[in-house]
Design an enzyme around this catalytic site. Structure first.
Site, mmCIF file in Angstrom:
data_model
loop_
_atom_site.group_PDB
_atom_site.id
_atom_site.type_symbol
_atom_site.label_atom_id
_atom_site.label_comp_id
_atom_site.label_asym_id
_atom_site.label_seq_id
_atom_site.Cartn_x
_atom_site.Cartn_y
_atom_site.Cartn_z
ATOM 1 N N SER A 229 -3.994 -2.552 -0.758
ATOM 2 C CA SER A 229 -2.967 -3.449 -0.228
ATOM 3 C C SER A 229 -3.611 -4.764 0.179
ATOM 4 O O SER A 229 -4.774 -4.793 0.597
ATOM 5 C CB SER A 229 -2.287 -2.804 0.980
ATOM 6 O OG SER A 229 -1.299 -3.672 1.499
ATOM 7 N N GLY A 230 -2.864 -5.859 0.046
ATOM 8 C CA GLY A 230 -3.434 -7.172 0.330
ATOM 9 C C GLY A 230 -3.519 -7.546 1.799
ATOM 10 O O GLY A 230 -4.488 -8.163 2.243
ATOM 11 N N HIS A 231 -2.505 -7.144 2.575
ATOM 12 C CA HIS A 231 -2.401 -7.753 3.908
ATOM 13 C C HIS A 231 -3.398 -7.223 4.935
ATOM 14 O O HIS A 231 -3.469 -7.717 6.047
ATOM 15 C CB HIS A 231 -0.956 -7.673 4.429
ATOM 16 C CG HIS A 231 -0.524 -6.315 4.889
ATOM 17 N ND1 HIS A 231 -0.556 -5.942 6.217
ATOM 18 C CD2 HIS A 231 -0.040 -5.241 4.226
ATOM 19 C CE1 HIS A 231 -0.094 -4.704 6.342
ATOM 20 N NE2 HIS A 231 0.221 -4.265 5.142
ATOM 21 N N CYS B 134 2.270 1.886 12.459
ATOM 22 C CA CYS B 134 3.415 2.610 11.887
ATOM 23 C C CYS B 134 3.956 3.646 12.838
ATOM 24 O O CYS B 134 5.071 4.118 12.682
ATOM 25 C CB CYS B 134 3.033 3.298 10.582
ATOM 26 S SG CYS B 134 1.370 3.037 10.098
ATOM 27 N N ASN C 291 -6.946 4.994 8.977
ATOM 28 C CA ASN C 291 -6.495 3.757 9.619
ATOM 29 C C ASN C 291 -6.481 3.827 11.148
ATOM 30 O O ASN C 291 -6.438 2.804 11.805
ATOM 31 C CB ASN C 291 -5.108 3.352 9.097
ATOM 32 C CG ASN C 291 -4.086 4.455 9.225
ATOM 33 O OD1 ASN C 291 -4.356 5.612 8.896
ATOM 34 N ND2 ASN C 291 -2.925 4.132 9.729
ATOM 35 N N THR D 46 9.916 -8.522 -12.032
ATOM 36 C CA THR D 46 9.164 -9.713 -12.414
ATOM 37 C C THR D 46 7.928 -9.866 -11.529
ATOM 38 O O THR D 46 8.003 -9.724 -10.313
ATOM 39 C CB THR D 46 10.071 -10.957 -12.326
ATOM 40 O OG1 THR D 46 11.205 -10.738 -13.162
ATOM 41 C CG2 THR D 46 9.328 -12.208 -12.784
ATOM 42 N N GLY E 81 0.827 -1.198 0.000
ATOM 43 C CA GLY E 81 0.000 0.000 0.000
ATOM 44 C C GLY E 81 0.866 1.255 0.000
ATOM 45 O O GLY E 81 0.529 2.257 -0.628
HETATM 46 C C1 LIG Z 1 -1.649 -0.151 6.039
HETATM 47 C C2 LIG Z 1 -1.941 1.098 5.303
HETATM 48 C C3 LIG Z 1 -1.096 1.553 4.283
HETATM 49 C C4 LIG Z 1 0.209 0.871 3.948
HETATM 50 O O1 LIG Z 1 0.042 -0.380 3.376
HETATM 51 P P1 LIG Z 1 1.305 -1.379 3.373
HETATM 52 O O2 LIG Z 1 0.884 -2.485 2.460
HETATM 53 O O3 LIG Z 1 1.498 -1.817 4.789
HETATM 54 O O4 LIG Z 1 2.461 -0.603 2.858
HETATM 55 C C5 LIG Z 1 -1.442 2.710 3.612
HETATM 56 N N1 LIG Z 1 -2.570 3.383 3.911
HETATM 57 C C6 LIG Z 1 -3.411 2.970 4.877
HETATM 58 C C7 LIG Z 1 -4.648 3.765 5.147
HETATM 59 C C8 LIG Z 1 -3.126 1.814 5.598
HETATM 60 O O5 LIG Z 1 -3.956 1.442 6.577
#
Ligand SMILES: *Cc1c(COP(=O)(O)O)cnc(C)c1O
Length: 381
Positions: free
Chosen positions: A197-199, A321, A151, A235, A70
């Site tokens: 973002s996937g996680h 973070c 977040n 890749t 992300g």
């Molecule tokens: C977690 C998050 C990101 C960053 O995503 P990552 O895949 O961890 O780099 C960016 N923006 C928001 C709002 C998030 O919650």
């Protein structure tokens, strides 16, 4: 006992994602740029996954560019657009005071390079008021970047409405936190650029993507091969992309409804406690369903988090973070949270795997903590 309530910082990969990843690592190892059979197989798989993921936000296949996170998605959308645009007469960029660091730091870097940035204030629930946005727009405004959901406090902005007010200015949204939790339809909300973002949705770490509307130009920020339409060298990580597609398909409306009911229960129970403030909107239509941000007057969040950790309940003091810096959260500052609350803010992050028993255990543990620990400061009147 192990109760994972930190799903706004990351989630555990779902079984379907693990299976898809395992399959691709074993069977789809070819390089999509190669012209032999394994390469062709990988290329077809990649294109099928791209179509699937595009469809999930009502976008076209060529509007999806895979990246590694992300954070990278935000960098690519914002820097990529600013570096490709004609900036001779347009150097003004707008974001909000409550963005993720990957947006805020990107803006600061662009400022150092000669762009002029405005950081919009938000109201006490974290909303950007449309008049605030309109008043910030200048003739030389190039880009607006406003996150879909915050977040730390869960606020979901009315992106469609904000976007509609400035149809002539390129609009980016960080949709990482709201993805699959609040509706996102690229052809309906009409944003130009969006980050995912996937996680945060039970895919593995290290995979994300951007939506880039057809006709919007950006510049690659990683030099190398011509992968991802020449916009992101490297890749392709097909195994993680397959896991992402699987994770996207593995969240349905019933999951969201269930998370919402747990969120409602948590909020209702927390509001019954003394000296408690909920941060972000109490109207759940405007709140990310996985987020509960709560402040306890006169308590230290860290002490609560540690107490719970010892009991096997994992919550966080605000965002991952920033949790190891002692600085007060820029988001809590921006919503003007009172001094008696600011150090006592805990974030509970639900997921589709959260259960009512877990919510009850959390509330029980919190009661226990509150009985043993009195607030150090009574709100002065
Ligand atoms: C977690 C998050 C990101 C960053 O995503 P990552 O895949 O961890 O780099 C960016 N923006 C928001 C709002 C998030 O919650």
């Amino acid at each position: 006992m192990s109760i994972y309530f930190d799903n706004n910082s990351t989630t555990n990969p779902c079984e379907k994602a693990l299976e898809a990843m395992n399959f691709c690592l074993r069977e789809v190892y070819g390089n999509p740029s190669s012209v032999h059979a394994p390469g062709n197989f990988a290329r077809e798989k990649l294109s099928q996954l791209r179509r699937e993921i595009a469809a999930s936000i009502n976008a076209k296949e060529n509007e999806i560019i895979f990246v590694a996170s992300g954070s990278e998605a935000n960098n690519l959308c914002i820097k990529g657009f600013c570096y490709s645009a004609n900036t001779e007469n347009k150097k003004h960029i707008i974001t909000t005071a409550i963005e993720h660091p990957s947006v805020l730091k990107t803006f600061e870097e662009l400022e150092a390079e000669g762009f002029e940035a405005t950081y919009l204030p938000v109201d006490e629930n974290g909303f950007v008021q449309s008049t605030t946005l309109m008043n910030a727009i200048r003739d030389d405004t190039l880009l607006v970047s406003i996150s879909h959901s915050n977040n730390e406090i869960g606020t979901i902005q009315n992106i469609k409405e904000l976007r509609a007010m400035i149809p002539h200015i390129v609009f980016h949204t960080d949709a990482v936190q709201s993805f699959k939790k609040a509706p996102f339809d690229a052809s309906d909300n009409r944003v130009d650029l969006a980050s995912f973002s996937g996680h945060k949705i039970h895919a593995p770490k290290g995979i994300g993507f951007i939506f880039k509307r057809d006709g919007i130009n950006i510049k690659s920020i990683i030099s190398g091969g011509s992968q991802e339409f020449g916009l992101r060298a490297g890749t392709e990580n097909i195994a993680s992309i397959a896991a992402l597609a699987a994770a996207i398909n593995d969240i349905n409306e019933q999951d969201i409804a269930r998370i919402k009911s747990l969120q409602r229960k948590l909020l209702n129970n927390l509001l019954e406690l003394e000296g408690v403030k909920i941060n972000g909107p109490e109207n759940l239509d405007f709140r990310n369903c996985t987020n509960v941000s709560v402040s306890f007057a006169g308590h230290e969040a860290e002490a609560i988090v540690n107490y719970m950790n010892d009991k096997g309940i994992y919550v966080s003091t605000r965002s991952a973070c920033s949790s190891n810096s002692k600085q007060v959260s820029h988001v809590l500052k921006a919503i003007n949270l009172g001094p008696q609350y600011i150090h006592g803010t805990v974030r509970i992050g639900l997921s589709k795997y959260s259960t009512e028993d877990e919510v009850n255990a959390f509330l029980g543990c919190l009661q226990e903590y509150m009985t043993k620990n009195k607030p150090y400061l009574i709100n002065p009147i």
